[in-house]
Design an enzyme around this catalytic site. Structure first.
Site, mmCIF file in Angstrom:
data_model
loop_
_atom_site.group_PDB
_atom_site.id
_atom_site.type_symbol
_atom_site.label_atom_id
_atom_site.label_comp_id
_atom_site.label_asym_id
_atom_site.label_seq_id
_atom_site.Cartn_x
_atom_site.Cartn_y
_atom_site.Cartn_z
ATOM 1 N N GLY A 48 7.947 1.842 14.763
ATOM 2 C CA GLY A 48 6.858 2.371 13.956
ATOM 3 C C GLY A 48 7.362 3.193 12.785
ATOM 4 N N ARG A 112 8.131 -4.381 15.042
ATOM 5 C CA ARG A 112 8.272 -4.014 16.455
ATOM 6 C C ARG A 112 8.718 -5.208 17.297
ATOM 7 N NH1 ARG A 112 5.908 0.918 17.976
ATOM 8 N NH2 ARG A 112 4.735 1.913 16.324
ATOM 9 N N THR A 140 13.953 1.052 19.588
ATOM 10 C CA THR A 140 15.001 0.631 18.652
ATOM 11 C C THR A 140 16.375 0.976 19.200
ATOM 12 O OG1 THR A 140 13.516 0.972 16.781
ATOM 13 C CG2 THR A 140 15.875 0.970 16.299
ATOM 14 N N THR A 166 11.487 9.232 14.615
ATOM 15 C CA THR A 166 10.273 8.931 15.368
ATOM 16 C C THR A 166 9.248 10.055 15.217
ATOM 17 O OG1 THR A 166 9.424 8.415 17.580
ATOM 18 C CG2 THR A 166 11.273 9.941 17.462
ATOM 19 N N ILE A 167 7.997 9.718 15.468
ATOM 20 C CA ILE A 167 6.958 10.753 15.517
ATOM 21 C C ILE A 167 6.595 11.076 16.955
ATOM 22 C CG2 ILE A 167 5.992 10.244 13.252
ATOM 23 C CD1 ILE A 167 3.736 8.710 14.721
ATOM 24 N N ASP A 168 7.323 10.449 17.904
ATOM 25 C CA ASP A 168 7.016 10.634 19.311
ATOM 26 C C ASP A 168 7.465 11.973 19.862
ATOM 27 O OD1 ASP A 168 5.956 8.117 19.242
ATOM 28 O OD2 ASP A 168 7.748 7.149 20.053
#
Length: 169
Positions: A48, A112, A140, A166-168
């Site tokens: 993402g 993805r 990834t 990442t934004i996770d």
């Protein structure tokens, strides 16, 4: 050798001795695993989107260029793009990276979709990459870990660098 240092901070007080911290400056060294003129580097973004991906691409290019590597390519659409038969590599140079930090998304595109490790390895060797820079999230890097296992098993002279983005959290 290169013994230049970078000062981190200097603390001075009239009643105490001046204190400073410094680090050995990073940069090219006399013993290299890869001569910069022989490096063919590929940069890809996968997973993402999140803020700052284009800045990472820009600074990767600039660092490789600082070391003397001018053969830097962007792989469009991540691992999926790497394995497509009509792979179109984007030559990354100073003109390409100019201003990309101000653009949203990834200038290379993301995907993805994850092809097999065998297909990824075939593409890496077909295009004769000596360095692969992978920017992305957890999934990834799970793929990158599988690629690294295959690089080790085959005893290839190939550098794989994973850059978490990442934004996770």
């Amino acid at each position: 050798g290169n013994q230049n240092t970078v000062l981190v901070d200097i603390i001075a007080h009239r009643d105490h001795a001046t204190v400073s911290r410094e680090y050995l400056r990073a940069g090219p060294r006399s013993r290299l695993a890869f001569h910069p003129k022989t490096v063919k580097a590929a940069i890809l973004t996968s997973g993402g989107l999140c803020p700052g991906i284009n800045t990472v691409i820009k600074e990767l290019y600039r660092t490789l260029h600082l070391y003397g590597c001018d053969d830097v390519y962007g792989v469009q659409y991540g691992f999926r793009g790497l394995t497509t038969p009509d792979l179109k590599l984007v030559k990354i140079d100073e003109q390409f990276v100019r201003g990309i930090q101000n653009k949203g998304g990834s200038v290379l595109g993301c995907s993805r979709i994850s092809p097999s490790v065998d297909d990824i390895m075939a593409a890496i060797t077909k295009h004769n990459f000596s360095h692969l820079y992978v920017i992305g999230s957890d999934e990834t890097h799970r793929i990158a870990a599988a690629i690294l296992s295959e690089i080790r098993r085959l005893r290839l002279k190939l550098s794989l660098v994973g850059i978490p983005k990442t934004i996770d959290g």
